[in-house]
Design an enzyme around this catalytic site. Sequence first.
Site, PDB file in Angstrom:
ATOM      1  N   LYS A  48      41.488 110.249  -6.436  1.00  0.00           N
ATOM      2  CA  LYS A  48      41.473 110.642  -5.022  1.00  0.00           C
ATOM      3  C   LYS A  48      40.360 109.896  -4.281  1.00  0.00           C
ATOM      4  CE  LYS A  48      40.185 114.689  -2.251  1.00  0.00           C
ATOM      5  NZ  LYS A  48      41.318 114.939  -1.363  1.00  0.00           N
ATOM      6  N   LYS A  78      59.294 119.195  -1.023  1.00  0.00           N
ATOM      7  CA  LYS A  78      58.874 119.712  -2.325  1.00  0.00           C
ATOM      8  C   LYS A  78      59.781 119.248  -3.456  1.00  0.00           C
ATOM      9  CE  LYS A  78      56.018 123.327  -0.890  1.00  0.00           C
ATOM     10  NZ  LYS A  78      55.145 124.370  -1.366  1.00  0.00           N
ATOM     11  N   ILE A 125      50.395 132.100  15.925  1.00  0.00           N
ATOM     12  CA  ILE A 125      50.789 132.432  14.553  1.00  0.00           C
ATOM     13  C   ILE A 125      49.605 132.954  13.740  1.00  0.00           C
ATOM     14  CG2 ILE A 125      52.006 131.536  12.511  1.00  0.00           C
ATOM     15  CD1 ILE A 125      53.658 131.704  15.118  1.00  0.00           C
ATOM     16  N   GLY A 126      48.399 132.826  14.247  1.00  0.00           N
ATOM     17  CA  GLY A 126      47.275 133.455  13.549  1.00  0.00           C
ATOM     18  C   GLY A 126      46.004 132.646  13.556  1.00  0.00           C
ATOM     19  N   TRP A 163      52.116 130.560  -4.303  1.00  0.00           N
ATOM     20  CA  TRP A 163      51.039 129.566  -4.243  1.00  0.00           C
ATOM     21  C   TRP A 163      49.915 129.863  -5.223  1.00  0.00           C
ATOM     22  CZ3 TRP A 163      51.106 128.974   1.850  1.00  0.00           C
ATOM     23  CH2 TRP A 163      52.316 128.372   2.196  1.00  0.00           C
ATOM     24  N   ASP A 189      52.715 137.152   6.754  1.00  0.00           N
ATOM     25  CA  ASP A 189      53.289 135.801   6.651  1.00  0.00           C
ATOM     26  C   ASP A 189      54.019 135.612   5.332  1.00  0.00           C
ATOM     27  OD1 ASP A 189      52.243 134.856   9.089  1.00  0.00           O
ATOM     28  OD2 ASP A 189      50.286 134.454   8.160  1.00  0.00           O
ATOM     29  N   GLU A 230      60.985 128.654  -0.371  1.00  0.00           N
ATOM     30  CA  GLU A 230      60.741 127.577  -1.332  1.00  0.00           C
ATOM     31  C   GLU A 230      60.752 128.050  -2.778  1.00  0.00           C
ATOM     32  OE1 GLU A 230      56.962 126.447   0.245  1.00  0.00           O
ATOM     33  OE2 GLU A 230      55.947 127.095  -1.569  1.00  0.00           O
ATOM     34  N   HIS A 248      56.259 135.608   9.576  1.00  0.00           N
ATOM     35  CA  HIS A 248      56.288 134.213  10.000  1.00  0.00           C
ATOM     36  C   HIS A 248      56.729 133.343   8.832  1.00  0.00           C
ATOM     37  CE1 HIS A 248      55.120 130.283  11.395  1.00  0.00           C
ATOM     38  NE2 HIS A 248      54.356 130.151  10.339  1.00  0.00           N
ATOM     39  N   HIS A 264      52.382 120.269  14.268  1.00  0.00           N
ATOM     40  CA  HIS A 264      52.136 119.273  13.219  1.00  0.00           C
ATOM     41  C   HIS A 264      51.691 117.939  13.794  1.00  0.00           C
ATOM     42  CE1 HIS A 264      54.786 122.266  11.263  1.00  0.00           C
ATOM     43  NE2 HIS A 264      53.847 122.157  10.360  1.00  0.00           N
TER      44      HIS A 264
END
Length: 772
Positions: A27, A120, A446-447, A576, A614, A620, A656, A709
């Site tokens: 990285k 994904k 949205i938060g 996640w 959320d 997914e 959401h 985005h």
Amino acid sequence: MTTKSAAAAARATVYGYPRQGPNRELKKAIEGYWKGRVTAGALRSTAAGLRRANWLQLAGAGIHEVPTGDFSYYDHVLDTTVMVGAIPDRHRDAVAADPLDGYFAMARGTQEVAPLEMTKWFDTNYHYLVPELGPDTVFAADSAKQVAELREALALGLTARPVLVGPITYLLLAKPAPGAPADFEPLTLLDRLLPVYAEVLADLRAAGAEWAQLDEPALVQDRTPAELKAAGRAYRDLGALTDRPELLVASYFDRLGEALPVLAKAPVEGLALDFTEAAAANLDGLAAVGGLPRKRLVAGVVNGRDVWVNDLERSLATLGTLLGLADRVDVAASCSLLHVPLDTAAERDIDPQILRWLAFARQKTAEIVTLAKGLAGGTGAITAELAANRAGLASRANSPITRDPAVRARAAAVTEADTRRSQPYAERTAAQRAHLRLPLLPTTTIGSFPQTGELRTARADLRAGRIDTAGYEERVRAEIREVISFQEKTGLDVLVHGEAERNDMVQYFAERLTGFLATQHGWVQSYGTRYVRPPILAGDISRPEPMTVRWTAYAQSLTDRPVKGMLTGPVTMLAWSFVRDDQPRGETARQVALALRDEVNDLEAAGTSVIQVDEPALRETLPLRTADRPAYLAWATEAFRLTTGGVRPGTQIHTHMCYAEFGDIVQAIDDLDADVISLEAARSHMRVARELAAHGYPREAGPGVYDIHSPRVPGAEESAELLRTGLKAIPAERLWVNPDCGLKTRGWPETRASLENLVTAARTVRGELPAS
Ligand code: GLN
Ligand code: ZN
């Protein structure tokens, strides 16, 4: 081969290994290269050093055949795009000018050209770059990377097996190129693609490959008869080549199902199957085709995507059954080890008693080697390993961490009524309207609000001890004051506190729930140079104390407008994280839901009348096989309803989700029984609004009118136009006005301007509504 000689020949292998290096050296080198601080030469030599270290470590641990070609500067599907010459037209000049910079341009875009789309990889959290193919695509073989990496490994004196994305999976993962007909099916390019694979295989053979692995995970999904036929043809043709290595076709993430007889018949020398979660189905499938009498079977018995120590005795039993079903049986992880962290030995903060339950890539490698030894030499050859394994498993099974009687009793006592609000949706909306007194087309967000540099500094200062908890919390409160005052000034209707206290929407809660573990170095590649450290859901879940109530209540104390409480839902908490494997996911989700339910109820008791839970990950983690989806959706929606089912009718529950493709789960979204849902929609021009309407979705919805985005500020008229489009599908009484997603990745200037425009748009469109 007899069963006995098949056992004696058992070998250990893996399909891929974490790329980043022990300290994420890759990285750093790649990001340094992007910033011009690291030369191409230095980047290449860092990469070569990491590959070499991985191979030597694998071989030193007893892996007989190391994988090559699995390394990537960004993504192995993008590498395949280069290998088959399917460079999109818009990137051709950049690739011709400099292959490395062109490669990164395809991955990340440049000022002038857009990158490939990212999505994904099956049901993992790894993202690949989507190939763009059309009727005019001309493939051309470029085996340079594969050949060079094979040569590197062979030069170390190792036995190596190149690993490639197979042609069927490559085509099935592709989408129509810009300009191609929308219904163009990339699979129709198979005849053009196979000669390219033939050329690459010949080059690998010439470079010394005895075997090559072709990964076909797309074959574990439901496939049409035409797709299965294409797979049969592909492997008949590749098998018929004379100038090639032996071919191992690898499947993982689920059962092969109808594709198993197709591959069993194909003239390839080996198949790799997943014997973790799909073990029973794949065993049945193998028996049904009469085994693989003339093939090498690579048995993925060690889970390549979880973090748990393998049950070696159970795996040996599976391997024993398989011995009778193939000519030769090798031992492997179920998939590339790319999906797990590198080494548990790096974890200094996890209690050593718990550390023995965990296996990351390095530990999994050792398990594979042990199993191959046990298969070849009998359990007598691995007595010490088996004893240690048994002790580790027993300590986990009997630990108070995995067995908290209070949590278990509470979960067992859950009734259907707990998962149901006291009034049905249609009745409780009146109570909510009366209570909240919102205008038509209410505006909200949205938060999260921008995570400023000061906030990140404050968190770093707290970790380093430069400020104390009180000092840190004062900085968070200052941020909340700012966010509330901005929203009031701008005229938003339902406010948020901004999530300033959260580093990450899952980690924040994981750190506060008993039963989750955090790692220090458990990095896993998400995409490109982005690595995440998923929490480990190791034990029974409980909530020692409220997690968010203080912040929400503080925000509410500053304003008369409703402040929305903000939580991450149980399905996303699981999706996640690394989830425990010793009980069904549904049971784990229920425990998380009960802990979150307490938080929801505490928020309500503290005066919060709008609470958002959320669930961006709901879709997914949808199982790869459609037959498995109803069971998943049943526990997933139940967990959400258990989280939210305890509030009064007048309390409004929001959820959401941020993806555009959800036509196939609208029923499940309805089954959540939330009052309001906000969704991503700006990029697709409100397509979700039309999809909701088409399914007769009866509830309130906020399809996003501001694409967060991108740093671009949408004008008020642009957002108003999207709203008018939304109104064609959803009546004004049920339409909300909000951005697509949280604002934490945005800067303040564009956030300010965009939300001001959003409020203007709502006011304009309200003015156009017929008076009622
Ligand atoms: N409430 C979260 C936020 O605004 C939602 C994030 C998400 O959907 N991924 O950041
Ligand atoms: Zn979102």
